[in-house]
Design a protein around this motif. Structure first.
Motif, PDB file in Angstrom:
ATOM      1  N   LYS A 178       0.828  -1.196   0.000  1.00 45.32           N
ATOM      2  CA  LYS A 178       0.000   0.000   0.000  1.00 45.32           C
ATOM      3  C   LYS A 178       0.867   1.253   0.000  1.00 45.32           C
ATOM      4  O   LYS A 178       1.883   1.325   0.686  1.00 45.32           O
ATOM      5  CB  LYS A 178      -0.890  -0.022   1.249  1.00 45.32           C
ATOM      6  CG  LYS A 178      -1.747   1.192   1.471  1.00 45.32           C
ATOM      7  CD  LYS A 178      -2.538   1.020   2.749  1.00 45.32           C
ATOM      8  CE  LYS A 178      -3.404   2.242   3.055  1.00 45.32           C
ATOM      9  NZ  LYS A 178      -4.175   2.054   4.313  1.00 45.32           N
ATOM     10  N   GLY A 179       0.448   2.269  -0.792  1.00 47.57           N
ATOM     11  CA  GLY A 179       1.150   3.545  -0.793  1.00 47.57           C
ATOM     12  C   GLY A 179       2.568   3.484  -1.331  1.00 47.57           C
ATOM     13  O   GLY A 179       3.421   4.285  -0.958  1.00 47.57           O
ATOM     14  N   VAL A 180       2.815   2.567  -2.227  1.00 54.56           N
ATOM     15  CA  VAL A 180       4.144   2.380  -2.820  1.00 54.56           C
ATOM     16  C   VAL A 180       4.275   3.237  -4.075  1.00 54.56           C
ATOM     17  O   VAL A 180       3.301   3.470  -4.796  1.00 54.56           O
ATOM     18  CB  VAL A 180       4.368   0.887  -3.158  1.00 54.56           C
ATOM     19  CG1 VAL A 180       5.610   0.684  -4.027  1.00 54.56           C
ATOM     20  CG2 VAL A 180       4.466   0.071  -1.878  1.00 54.56           C
ATOM     21  N   THR A 181       5.493   3.709  -4.341  1.00 59.04           N
ATOM     22  CA  THR A 181       5.824   4.340  -5.621  1.00 59.04           C
ATOM     23  C   THR A 181       6.896   3.506  -6.306  1.00 59.04           C
ATOM     24  O   THR A 181       7.960   3.257  -5.723  1.00 59.04           O
ATOM     25  CB  THR A 181       6.340   5.773  -5.429  1.00 59.04           C
ATOM     26  OG1 THR A 181       5.332   6.569  -4.807  1.00 59.04           O
ATOM     27  CG2 THR A 181       6.722   6.400  -6.766  1.00 59.04           C
ATOM     28  N   VAL A 182       6.601   3.069  -7.528  1.00 60.21           N
ATOM     29  CA  VAL A 182       7.563   2.298  -8.319  1.00 60.21           C
ATOM     30  C   VAL A 182       7.993   3.170  -9.491  1.00 60.21           C
ATOM     31  O   VAL A 182       7.166   3.558 -10.324  1.00 60.21           O
ATOM     32  CB  VAL A 182       6.959   0.973  -8.822  1.00 60.21           C
ATOM     33  CG1 VAL A 182       8.009   0.169  -9.581  1.00 60.21           C
ATOM     34  CG2 VAL A 182       6.399   0.154  -7.655  1.00 60.21           C
ATOM     35  N   ALA A 183       9.270   3.498  -9.551  1.00 66.15           N
ATOM     36  CA  ALA A 183       9.784   4.403 -10.577  1.00 66.15           C
ATOM     37  C   ALA A 183       9.675   3.785 -11.966  1.00 66.15           C
ATOM     38  O   ALA A 183       9.686   2.558 -12.133  1.00 66.15           O
ATOM     39  CB  ALA A 183      11.234   4.762 -10.275  1.00 66.15           C
ATOM     40  N   ALA A 184       9.587   4.648 -12.957  1.00 62.47           N
ATOM     41  CA  ALA A 184       9.446   4.216 -14.350  1.00 62.47           C
ATOM     42  C   ALA A 184      10.550   3.248 -14.748  1.00 62.47           C
ATOM     43  O   ALA A 184      11.721   3.434 -14.408  1.00 62.47           O
ATOM     44  CB  ALA A 184       9.466   5.432 -15.273  1.00 62.47           C
ATOM     45  N   GLY A 185      10.155   2.209 -15.474  1.00 63.31           N
ATOM     46  CA  GLY A 185      11.107   1.246 -16.003  1.00 63.31           C
ATOM     47  C   GLY A 185      11.599   0.207 -15.022  1.00 63.31           C
ATOM     48  O   GLY A 185      12.401  -0.660 -15.390  1.00 63.31           O
ATOM     49  N   SER A 186      11.124   0.251 -13.795  1.00 64.75           N
ATOM     50  CA  SER A 186      11.594  -0.699 -12.785  1.00 64.75           C
ATOM     51  C   SER A 186      11.023  -2.088 -13.031  1.00 64.75           C
ATOM     52  O   SER A 186       9.935  -2.250 -13.594  1.00 64.75           O
ATOM     53  CB  SER A 186      11.193  -0.225 -11.385  1.00 64.75           C
ATOM     54  OG  SER A 186      11.815   1.005 -11.078  1.00 64.75           O
ATOM     55  N   VAL A 187      11.761  -3.095 -12.559  1.00 71.81           N
ATOM     56  CA  VAL A 187      11.318  -4.481 -12.639  1.00 71.81           C
ATOM     57  C   VAL A 187      11.250  -5.026 -11.218  1.00 71.81           C
ATOM     58  O   VAL A 187      12.253  -5.063 -10.511  1.00 71.81           O
ATOM     59  CB  VAL A 187      12.256  -5.338 -13.498  1.00 71.81           C
ATOM     60  CG1 VAL A 187      11.752  -6.782 -13.574  1.00 71.81           C
ATOM     61  CG2 VAL A 187      12.386  -4.745 -14.894  1.00 71.81           C
ATOM     62  N   ILE A 198      10.602   2.460  -4.780  1.00 73.49           N
ATOM     63  CA  ILE A 198      11.601   1.551  -5.337  1.00 73.49           C
ATOM     64  C   ILE A 198      11.923   1.947  -6.773  1.00 73.49           C
ATOM     65  O   ILE A 198      11.113   2.555  -7.477  1.00 73.49           O
ATOM     66  CB  ILE A 198      11.146   0.088  -5.264  1.00 73.49           C
ATOM     67  CG1 ILE A 198       9.853  -0.132  -6.061  1.00 73.49           C
ATOM     68  CG2 ILE A 198      10.954  -0.343  -3.813  1.00 73.49           C
ATOM     69  CD1 ILE A 198       9.481  -1.606  -6.176  1.00 73.49           C
ATOM     70  N   ILE A 199      13.139   1.573  -7.196  1.00 64.57           N
ATOM     71  CA  ILE A 199      13.606   1.948  -8.527  1.00 64.57           C
ATOM     72  C   ILE A 199      14.646   0.942  -8.998  1.00 64.57           C
ATOM     73  O   ILE A 199      15.400   0.370  -8.201  1.00 64.57           O
ATOM     74  CB  ILE A 199      14.213   3.369  -8.514  1.00 64.57           C
ATOM     75  CG1 ILE A 199      14.562   3.845  -9.927  1.00 64.57           C
ATOM     76  CG2 ILE A 199      15.415   3.464  -7.589  1.00 64.57           C
ATOM     77  CD1 ILE A 199      14.962   5.315  -9.993  1.00 64.57           C
ATOM     78  N   GLY A 200      14.674   0.694 -10.310  1.00 59.49           N
ATOM     79  CA  GLY A 200      15.746  -0.092 -10.898  1.00 59.49           C
ATOM     80  C   GLY A 200      15.342  -1.481 -11.344  1.00 59.49           C
ATOM     81  O   GLY A 200      14.200  -1.898 -11.242  1.00 59.49           O
TER      82      GLY A 200
END
Length: 211
Positions: A178-187, A198-200
């Motif tokens: 809940k309330g997570v942000t996943v950066a563009a292009g992340s896997v 999270i990112i990357g």
């Protein structure tokens, strides 16, 4: 003809108007609820500009679309508008494929060229931008924003008020909190706890970005 008030005047609101201008059931955009006067004027948006605190009588319709990308803000706005007496139709673009046993909540927007597979549950006020794919038996909780080209494997789970940036991949069976942000292009290979950014590839926590 269905009359709609669009909440927001940014890119998401303009995309909605463009995507659904020639919808199966003709719609009329009566205006936009926004405090950004310059944005409204710059893009020559249809209808009138209303402020934040609107009622059905004020705008001439009780049907609204929330085109706001910030999940937390979307939740606040929706609660206020429900109390004011607005209803929120679900829109599915004709170019998208939604399984006949998928379950979509109120105010869900499915943009062009999306695929929602078998036994998927998408709860209230989620916005799938163009080219999103949701694999079978997945659950998307309310107020999520899933940006263009994101792909979720089967049996995946996305918690309430989460933002998936453009081109995100969530592997099969992975739970995003809940309330997570996943950066563009992340896997995303493994479970993501509530409130993380999270990112990357593979996606890792970025504490500096979190509030």
């Amino acid at each position: 003809m269905k009359k709609i008030i669009v909440i927001g005047s940014g890119g998401l609101a303009r995309e909605f108007c463009s995507f659904f201008r020639d919808y199966q059931e003709p719609i009329s955009i009566v205006g936009f609820s926004s405090i950004n006067i310059d944005e409204y004027r710059s893009f020559s948006l249809p209808g009138r500009l209303f402020g934040d605190y609107i009622t059905p009588d004020m705008v001439g319709t009780n049907e609204a679309v929330i085109a706001v990308s910030n999940p937390s803000l979307k939740k606040i706005i929706s609660e206020r508008l429900v109390k004011a007496g607005f209803f929120f139709p679900t829109f599915i673009h004709y170019s998208s494929v939604v399984s006949n046993n998928a379950c979509l909540g109120r105010g869900v927007i499915v943009s062009p060229n999306c695929t929602v597979s078998s036994n998927v549950q998408i709860n209230d006020f989620c916005y799938l931008n163009f080219g999103v794919g949701i694999g079978h038996d997945s659950v998307i909780e309310s107020f999520c924003q899933i940006n263009p080209g994101s792909q979720l494997g089967g049996f995946s789970y996305v918690g309430e008020a989460t933002l998936l940036g453009s081109g995100v991949t969530v592997l099969q069976g992975v739970k995003v909190g809940k309330g997570v942000t996943v950066a563009a292009g992340s896997v995303v290979f493994t479970q993501v706890l509530d409130g993380y950014t999270i990112i990357g590839n593979p996606a890792k926590r970025m504490q500096a970005f979190e509030k």
